[in-house]
Design an enzyme around this catalytic site. Structure first.
Site, mmCIF file in Angstrom:
data_model
loop_
_atom_site.group_PDB
_atom_site.id
_atom_site.type_symbol
_atom_site.label_atom_id
_atom_site.label_comp_id
_atom_site.label_asym_id
_atom_site.label_seq_id
_atom_site.Cartn_x
_atom_site.Cartn_y
_atom_site.Cartn_z
ATOM 1 N N HIS A 462 0.837 -1.201 0.000
ATOM 2 C CA HIS A 462 0.000 0.000 0.000
ATOM 3 C C HIS A 462 0.877 1.259 0.000
ATOM 4 O O HIS A 462 0.720 2.142 -0.851
ATOM 5 C CB HIS A 462 -0.914 -0.020 1.236
ATOM 6 C CG HIS A 462 -1.780 1.189 1.367
ATOM 7 N ND1 HIS A 462 -3.117 1.176 1.046
ATOM 8 C CD2 HIS A 462 -1.508 2.452 1.763
ATOM 9 C CE1 HIS A 462 -3.627 2.383 1.247
ATOM 10 N NE2 HIS A 462 -2.668 3.173 1.688
ATOM 11 N N GLU A 463 1.817 1.314 0.932
ATOM 12 C CA GLU A 463 2.649 2.510 1.050
ATOM 13 C C GLU A 463 3.593 2.648 -0.146
ATOM 14 O O GLU A 463 3.904 3.758 -0.567
ATOM 15 C CB GLU A 463 3.438 2.501 2.365
ATOM 16 C CG GLU A 463 2.571 2.452 3.632
ATOM 17 C CD GLU A 463 1.436 3.481 3.652
ATOM 18 O OE1 GLU A 463 1.557 4.535 2.991
ATOM 19 O OE2 GLU A 463 0.418 3.230 4.332
ATOM 20 N N HIS A 466 1.748 4.422 -2.884
ATOM 21 C CA HIS A 466 1.824 5.882 -2.735
ATOM 22 C C HIS A 466 3.185 6.389 -3.208
ATOM 23 O O HIS A 466 3.298 7.423 -3.852
ATOM 24 C CB HIS A 466 1.675 6.276 -1.260
ATOM 25 C CG HIS A 466 0.273 6.247 -0.741
ATOM 26 N ND1 HIS A 466 -0.772 6.899 -1.363
ATOM 27 C CD2 HIS A 466 -0.262 5.674 0.370
ATOM 28 C CE1 HIS A 466 -1.887 6.723 -0.644
ATOM 29 N NE2 HIS A 466 -1.599 5.972 0.402
ATOM 30 N N HIS A 469 3.387 6.629 -6.880
ATOM 31 C CA HIS A 469 2.603 7.776 -7.338
ATOM 32 C C HIS A 469 3.442 9.054 -7.198
ATOM 33 O O HIS A 469 3.495 9.894 -8.097
ATOM 34 C CB HIS A 469 1.336 7.862 -6.472
ATOM 35 C CG HIS A 469 0.285 8.800 -6.987
ATOM 36 N ND1 HIS A 469 -0.791 9.178 -6.236
ATOM 37 C CD2 HIS A 469 0.137 9.426 -8.173
ATOM 38 C CE1 HIS A 469 -1.560 10.000 -6.938
ATOM 39 N NE2 HIS A 469 -1.015 10.166 -8.119
HETATM 40 ZN ZN LIG Z 1 -2.814 5.264 1.983
#
Ligand SMILES: [Zn+2]
Length: 673
Positions: A462-463, A466, A469
């Site tokens: 998940h991290e 990010h 991104h």
């Molecule tokens: Zn998040």
């Protein structure tokens, strides 16, 4: 002064040299320089141009963010009383500056002039101007002076209140201890948890086990402790942090802080002409109206509730009686073990951190044709932290990221990605993006690598989603680069999208390998892990919806005459939708940092909103293949690269060819059937 390491923006922050006494002088000097530069800008006789006005503003904001980033980062991961004091001292200075900038009528007029007259702007430049004008409005630029001043006061007070909230949670977490001496009390706990607790006890000259309330320990107890009173004790410790239920720590009680935060937010929203803070929150989001958000959450809850009730009934049948809140995780793990012959502890040996990291980087490399490599000798804030550089397929440098994975005292709980440097290409001023990837996993011990549970692996993905991104942006303007300018209800798309890669037949062998033998995850274990993905999705989804609805109703329904009604709103939400009842003394709101300490106020729903987008985006890969070249290229180009330079819905449609559809999420969670 000139040897202040915070003011050296020539490369990565000089983490080895930054001291609390550097903070205030650096921030004050930069604010003074920025103010002088703004005055020059506005004093010039010629009419404002995009290059002169907008690029200067971008440059000033970028510099300030670069100086402040290591300070706020260190305050979160390596807190000390002196650093905290310096940090707290600067918060009102920064808030004052931000408001001053946002309320500067001359700057706003200049921006309006550019919007009206400059016909040469491209799409991202127009977006930059449009967002700037929106932010002027939301900073109160149109208000009469006395209201502007009140708004500025409120913003200052809020920044302090939110920091206090966060610090109270951190202190209340760090101060909690439980000393156990009887073996039956700690039965069922994983080896690694016990070892750490035994070491902590020894360090204080005690026998038995000394437990803290760090996240790995808390989760281990709630999932594995056979001794029910121990689970209840930890649960009570966790959900009463920084609350009136901790009579011994009344100084850390967040009750009044919450009350003031809600009052300030409501008043600030009112000054800007909004009925409540939820409306103000939506002014920067993808969702259109408070009604739309409430309908979205309530409709999802209606879809999930019957399944959640069935899941709870299943657990109660297994346990042979009704379950309290501190029993659900434990019995869910038991049922999961029974149904899939699978436990998190059994999986851990296959997920040593070095293997997971290397595999995860390999997946990103293959998907987006990148190269990730570790760089030694970079100054960090803790010996366990590593730095990685990222190159594009053609060998050009993209940026880099720090990885700080392990729980320790003085470090905020949870997992997050934060910006160290945002990408900028402002004339001769070029910066490559740099991120911090932070988790709170069990630290390695005795030369053994840390072994992750699969849920930890998902958190890491998940991290890293990010992080990608942030890194893969092609936008030149920091205000729109990476996660910046992206509405918060769309910003969790890349992170939740990337979680999928922790679950696939073709990726699990890449991220697993026994820590002793290197053997890949056996096929039957892999199959059972895959099958367990949707396990109890109803209960988990409902819990997230409960948080989201609580947050949204709290902010949307606030009335100054009545006050916050935190307990009442929570009771209403639970009454409407929860299937697991919480005890009367549960004060989870008092440590709900997302909405009181961070930026998710009236925005926690964003996780679910973006999960719909992420599931639907990933469905395109399910259709074409998880590593399908063209689909991955399109995802990178249409979603990751554009940051906030393009409308979030437009960007989604550009990738998917249509608007988002919630059915992919329901199908992936096994709820549709
Ligand atoms: Zn998040």
């Amino acid at each position: 002064m000139d040897d202040n390491p915070l003011l050296d923006l020539s490369g990565l922050p000089r983490f080895g040299e930054i001291r609390p006494e550097h903070v205030q002088p650096a921030v004050e000097r930069l604010l003074a320089e920025n103010r002088a530069a703004l005055a020059d800008l506005l004093a010039a006789p010629e009419p404002p141009s995009f290059t002169r006005l907008v690029l200067t503003l971008e440059r000033l904001g970028h510099r300030l963010a670069r100086v402040w980033s290591p300070v706020s980062h260190l305050n979160g991961v390596a807190s000390s009383p002196a650093l905290r004091e310096a940090y707290n001292h600067c918060l009102p200075l920064l808030s004052e500056y931000t408001t001053e900038l946002g309320q500067n009528q001359a700057l706003c007029s200049a921006m309006q002039h550019i919007e009206r007259t400059d016909t040469t702007l491209d799409a991202s430049q127009r977006m930059l101007v449009a967002q700037a004008l929106r932010d002027f409005r939301l900073a109160g630029v149109d208000l009469p002076p006395e209201r502007q001043q009140r708004f500025a006061q409120l913003m200052q007070e809020l920044s302090m209140l939110q920091a206090t909230f966060e610090q109270n949670v951190l202190d209340a977490t760090d101060s909690w201890r439980h000393h156990a001496t009887r073996t039956e009390e700690v039965a069922g706990l994983p080896e690694s948890t016990l070892r750490r607790a035994a070491q902590a006890a020894q360090a204080r000259g005690q026998d038995g086990w000394l437990f803290g309330l760090d996240a790995p320990t808390y989760v281990a107890v709630m999932t594995h402790a056979d001794h029910r009173p121990l689970r209840e004790h930890f649960y009570r410790g966790w959900v009463t942090r920084a609350s009136d239920q901790r009579s011994d720590e009344s100084a850390l009680d967040n009750s009044r802080v919450i009350e003031r935060i809600l009052a300030c937010r409501h008043e600030a929203a009112g000054l800007l002409g909004f009925d409540n803070y939820a409306e103000l929150s939506l002014a920067r989001k993808m969702a259109g109206s408070t009604a739309e958000v409430l309908e979205f959450l309530e409709a999802l809850a209606t879809r999930c509730r019957p399944q959640a009730a069935r899941e709870l009934a299943e657990l109660e049948a297994l346990a042979g009686g009704p379950l309290a809140a501190w029993d659900v995780g434990y019995w869910a793990e038991k049922l999961r073990e029974q149904r899939f012959a699978l436990s998190d502890e059994q999986l851990r040996p296959w997920f040593p951190v070095p293997r997971v990291l290397a595999g995860m980087f390999g997946i990103a490399e293959r998907l987006y044709r990148l190269r990730v490599r570790r760089i030694d000798g970079v100054a960090c804030w803790h010996p366990s932290v590593e730095y990685f550089a990222v190159e594009d397929g053609d060998g050009s440098s993209i940026g880099g990221f720090f990885v700080d994975l392990y729980a320790r005292a003085g470090k905020r709980t949870g997992a997050w990605m934060d910006e160290c440097v945002v990408r900028a290409a402002l004339g001769e001023d070029v910066s490559h993006p740099v991120a911090y990837l932070v988790c709170n996993f069990t630290p390695p011990e005795d030369g053994q690598p840390s072994l992750l549970g699969h849920q930890d692996v998902v958190t890491l993905f998940h991290e890293f989603g990010h992080t990608l991104h942030h890194l893969l942006t092609r936008v030149d303007y920091p205000s729109l680069a990476g996660i910046n300018g992206v509405p918060w209800d769309a910003v969790e798309l890349p992170s939740q999208f990337f979680e999928n890669y922790a679950w696939l037949d073709e990726t699990l062998p890449l991220i697993s390998g026994h820590h002793e033998t290197g053997a890949p995850l056996p096929a039957d274990l892999l199959g059972r892990l895959r099958a367990s993905r949707a396990f109890h999705a109803g209960l988990q989804t409902l819990r997230q919806l409960e948080f989201a609805l609580f947050d949204f109703r709290l902010h949307a329904g606030y009335e100054p005459a009545v006050g916050s009604r935190v307990d009442a709103v929570l009771a209403e939400v639970r009454n409407d939708m929860a299937v697991v009842s919480a005890p009367e003394w549960n004060r989870f709101a008092h440590s709900f940092s997302h909405i009181f300490g961070g930026g998710y106020a009236a925005g926690y729903y964003s996780y679910k909103w973006a999960e719909v987008l992420a599931a639907d985006a990933f469905a395109a890969f399910e259709e074409a293949g998880a590593f399908h070249d063209e689909t991955a290229r399109r995802f990178r180009e249409s979603i990751l690269a554009v940051g906030g330079s393009r409308d979030a819905m437009e960007a989604f449609v550009a990738f998917r060819g249509r608007r988002p559809d919630a059915s992919a999420l329901l199908r992936q969670s096994g709820i549709a059937a």
